[in-house]
Design an enzyme around this catalytic site. Structure first.
Site, PDB file in Angstrom:
ATOM      1  N   HIS A 132      -3.234   0.853   2.999  1.00 48.58           N
ATOM      2  CA  HIS A 132      -2.866   0.371   1.643  1.00 48.58           C
ATOM      3  C   HIS A 132      -2.692   1.611   0.761  1.00 48.58           C
ATOM      4  O   HIS A 132      -1.925   2.508   1.080  1.00 48.58           O
ATOM      5  CB  HIS A 132      -3.971  -0.591   1.186  1.00 48.58           C
ATOM      6  CG  HIS A 132      -3.701  -1.397  -0.038  1.00 48.58           C
ATOM      7  ND1 HIS A 132      -2.495  -1.432  -0.688  1.00 48.58           N
ATOM      8  CD2 HIS A 132      -4.526  -2.224  -0.769  1.00 48.58           C
ATOM      9  CE1 HIS A 132      -2.576  -2.243  -1.742  1.00 48.58           C
ATOM     10  NE2 HIS A 132      -3.803  -2.734  -1.815  1.00 48.58           N
TER      11      HIS A 132
ATOM     12  N   HIS B 111       6.216  -1.757   5.612  1.00 54.13           N
ATOM     13  CA  HIS B 111       5.667  -2.640   4.573  1.00 54.13           C
ATOM     14  C   HIS B 111       5.620  -4.060   5.091  1.00 54.13           C
ATOM     15  O   HIS B 111       6.520  -4.474   5.829  1.00 54.13           O
ATOM     16  CB  HIS B 111       6.519  -2.581   3.300  1.00 54.13           C
ATOM     17  CG  HIS B 111       5.783  -3.086   2.095  1.00 54.13           C
ATOM     18  ND1 HIS B 111       5.706  -4.418   1.789  1.00 54.13           N
ATOM     19  CD2 HIS B 111       5.059  -2.423   1.179  1.00 54.13           C
ATOM     20  CE1 HIS B 111       4.968  -4.553   0.700  1.00 54.13           C
ATOM     21  NE2 HIS B 111       4.557  -3.363   0.313  1.00 54.13           N
TER      22      HIS B 111
ATOM     23  N   ARG C 274      10.560   0.708  -4.797  1.00 46.23           N
ATOM     24  CA  ARG C 274       9.942   1.754  -5.609  1.00 46.23           C
ATOM     25  C   ARG C 274      10.174   3.144  -5.043  1.00 46.23           C
ATOM     26  O   ARG C 274      10.181   4.128  -5.771  1.00 46.23           O
ATOM     27  CB  ARG C 274       8.425   1.491  -5.700  1.00 46.23           C
ATOM     28  CG  ARG C 274       8.092   0.113  -6.250  1.00 46.23           C
ATOM     29  CD  ARG C 274       6.653  -0.284  -5.959  1.00 46.23           C
ATOM     30  NE  ARG C 274       6.378  -0.399  -4.526  1.00 46.23           N
ATOM     31  CZ  ARG C 274       5.198  -0.672  -3.993  1.00 46.23           C
ATOM     32  NH1 ARG C 274       4.168  -0.858  -4.784  1.00 46.23           N
ATOM     33  NH2 ARG C 274       5.037  -0.755  -2.673  1.00 46.23           N
TER      34      ARG C 274
ATOM     35  N   ASP D  99       4.455   5.123  -1.141  1.00 43.27           N
ATOM     36  CA  ASP D  99       3.446   6.166  -0.947  1.00 43.27           C
ATOM     37  C   ASP D  99       4.010   7.435  -0.330  1.00 43.27           C
ATOM     38  O   ASP D  99       3.422   8.505  -0.471  1.00 43.27           O
ATOM     39  CB  ASP D  99       2.302   5.624  -0.078  1.00 43.27           C
ATOM     40  CG  ASP D  99       1.511   4.567  -0.817  1.00 43.27           C
ATOM     41  OD1 ASP D  99       1.255   4.770  -2.010  1.00 43.27           O
ATOM     42  OD2 ASP D  99       1.174   3.540  -0.217  1.00 43.27           O
TER      43      ASP D  99
ATOM     44  N   ARG E  77      -3.006   0.498 -10.962  1.00 39.62           N
ATOM     45  CA  ARG E  77      -3.164  -0.856 -10.413  1.00 39.62           C
ATOM     46  C   ARG E  77      -4.268  -1.646 -11.112  1.00 39.62           C
ATOM     47  O   ARG E  77      -4.289  -2.881 -11.054  1.00 39.62           O
ATOM     48  CB  ARG E  77      -3.374  -0.773  -8.897  1.00 39.62           C
ATOM     49  CG  ARG E  77      -3.436  -2.095  -8.134  1.00 39.62           C
ATOM     50  CD  ARG E  77      -2.199  -2.974  -8.282  1.00 39.62           C
ATOM     51  NE  ARG E  77      -0.963  -2.368  -7.824  1.00 39.62           N
ATOM     52  CZ  ARG E  77      -0.504  -2.377  -6.579  1.00 39.62           C
ATOM     53  NH1 ARG E  77      -1.215  -2.962  -5.624  1.00 39.62           N
ATOM     54  NH2 ARG E  77       0.657  -1.818  -6.274  1.00 39.62           N
TER      55      ARG E  77
END
Ligand code: CMC
Length: 386
Positions: free
Chosen positions: A228, A274, A283, A327, A352
């Site tokens: 994550h 993902h 993103r 990421d 977040r």
């Protein structure tokens, strides 16, 4: 009632939300698409959109910013804890995500609204958490670096935006407008993502009618993992490993050989793949473009890092049809900006936390205990005295 099992809950719709849409092709926060937000909104505005529920007008934004600024400073108990954590951080039994998790838990012990789950108290707590998390990150970094805390009485510089102030607290230097913009956009991109693992964790915790600080503490623990949020640190570690193994020249043949060995070893390449986005994470290109621009300003060493990353991306796409997630460019971007790697995921938390708190408020406003069932695959029934 369905009885089929979906490993990892893939494809399971676990609830409704008015906060964010991920699954419908676009990434949308309360009706606004992510490219629009990244180009035209600041993180302060996005935080208001998520927490208060609508786009702020100028007066509402000023009020919201003033509230965040007024709540930036940390209680001494949290600063004392961060100082006490220094040997553990040095030893490596505690990493910044762990220290942040404990610091947030202590904030809950001290918050006068801690046991109040009303919408008003939850919103007050959400603003305080949003305000204080960058200060925890900044002070922790000062302590790791053996430096004086930056602005412990105020939690920063009231003239600086949320993103700029976080960078200022970490370094003691006011960031350039370009650096501020890059981090600000990264916070917007990281702010919210519907029922991802950490947000779902928050919802499960608060659905027992437990409190916001407890839920956010659980969210931090879930985000830490490299599958994550921890992937932004792991992605940069992986690129550093490739650089070490192949040398500084970015030889394409050596990069390909490294990747083929990784495929042979069935390695998970961090920052790729993902659960929901199979055709690419919206993103990633936004942050990649900003990070590359920063690298071009910073010099050849950083451009070479991006070129390495681009080659790795190309091989993943050509040979595995797997796209980078946010990421992957985040690791390269924060590295180029000089941010210490173990703070990448804490910075993800700084963003977040707004999404988590919005979900906690939404869950508390229309609650039902979250309690799925499992398919039993254990031993057949036996007698204890047989
Ligand atoms: N490297 C190598 N192979 C991969 C990767 C990867 N990063 N991601 C997926 N695969 C393979 C996977 O092994 C599987 O192969 P096979 O069918 O041969 O077993 C196939 O692709 C399909 O995987 P999946 O079912 O789509 O994966 P998942 O939905 O269970 O997991 C994931 C999603 C994000 C955990 C996974 O892609 C992964 O481990 N990625 C690396 C960690 C990472 O970058 N995480 C960040 C996630 S997004 C942003 C965030 O939350 O921070």
């Amino acid at each position: 009632m369905t009885t089929a099992t979906s490993k990892g809950l893939e494809g399971i719709i676990a609830g409704d939300t008015q906060i964010c849409s991920v699954a419908q092709g676009d990434l949308i926060y309360r009706g606004y698409e992510i490219h629009d937000l990244a180009a035209n909104a600041t993180f302060d505005e996005v935080a208001h959109l998520l927490l208060v529920g609508h786009k702020p007008d100028a007066k509402e934004l000023q009020f919201f910013r003033d509230e965040l600024i007024a709540n930036r400073a940390l209680p001494t108990q949290v600063i004392d804890y961060l100082r006490a954590a220094k040997p553990m951080l040095k030893e490596g039994t505690c990493v910044p995500m762990d220290a942040l998790r404990t610091a947030v838990s202590i904030l809950g012990n001290l918050d006068k609204d801690s046991q109040d789950n009303s919408p008003e108290a939850n919103l007050r707590k959400a603003k305080r958490l949003t305000a204080k998390i960058p200060t925890i990150i900044g002070h922790m970094q000062n302590i790791i670096d053996g430096k004086e805390l930056i602005a412990p009485n105020t939690g920063g510089n009231a003239k600086l935006s949320h993103a700029a102030n976080m960078l200022y607290l970490m370094t003691g230097e006011k960031p350039s407008p370009e650096a501020t913009k890059t981090v600000d956009v990264s916070l917007t991109l990281y702010a919210e993502h519907d029922y991802n693992a950490s947000t779902f964790t928050c919802r499960v915790i608060c659905a027992t009618l437990s409190d916001m600080h407890g839920a956010v503490t659980g969210g931090i623990a879930a985000l830490k993992g490299p599958l994550h949020g921890g992937a932004n640190e792991a992605a940069m570690d992986m690129l550093a490993e490739i650089r070490k193994d192949i040398g500084p020249d970015n030889d394409p043949a050596k990069i390909e050989a490294w990747m083929h060995q990784a495929f042979k070893d069935k390695r998970k390449l961090m920052g790729f793949g993902h659960r929901v986005y199979k055709n690419g994470d919206h993103r990633a290109p936004i942050l990649h473009a900003l990070g590359r621009k920063t690298a071009e300003q910073k010099g050849a060493e950083f451009v070479k890092l991006f070129e390495l990353g681009e080659k790795v991306q190309q091989i993943m796409l050509d040979e595995k049809n797997i796209h980078p997630n946010v990421d992957f460019p985040c690791g390269m971007t924060y590295y180029t900006m000089g941010i210490p790697v173990p703070q990448y995921t804490p910075i993800f938390v700084a963003a977040r936390v707004t999404g988590w708190c919005a979900h906690i408020m939404e869950q508390h406003a229309n609650n039902r205990l979250i309690r799925p069932i499992a398919t039993y695959t254990g031993p057949a029934l036996k007698k204890w005295n047989d």
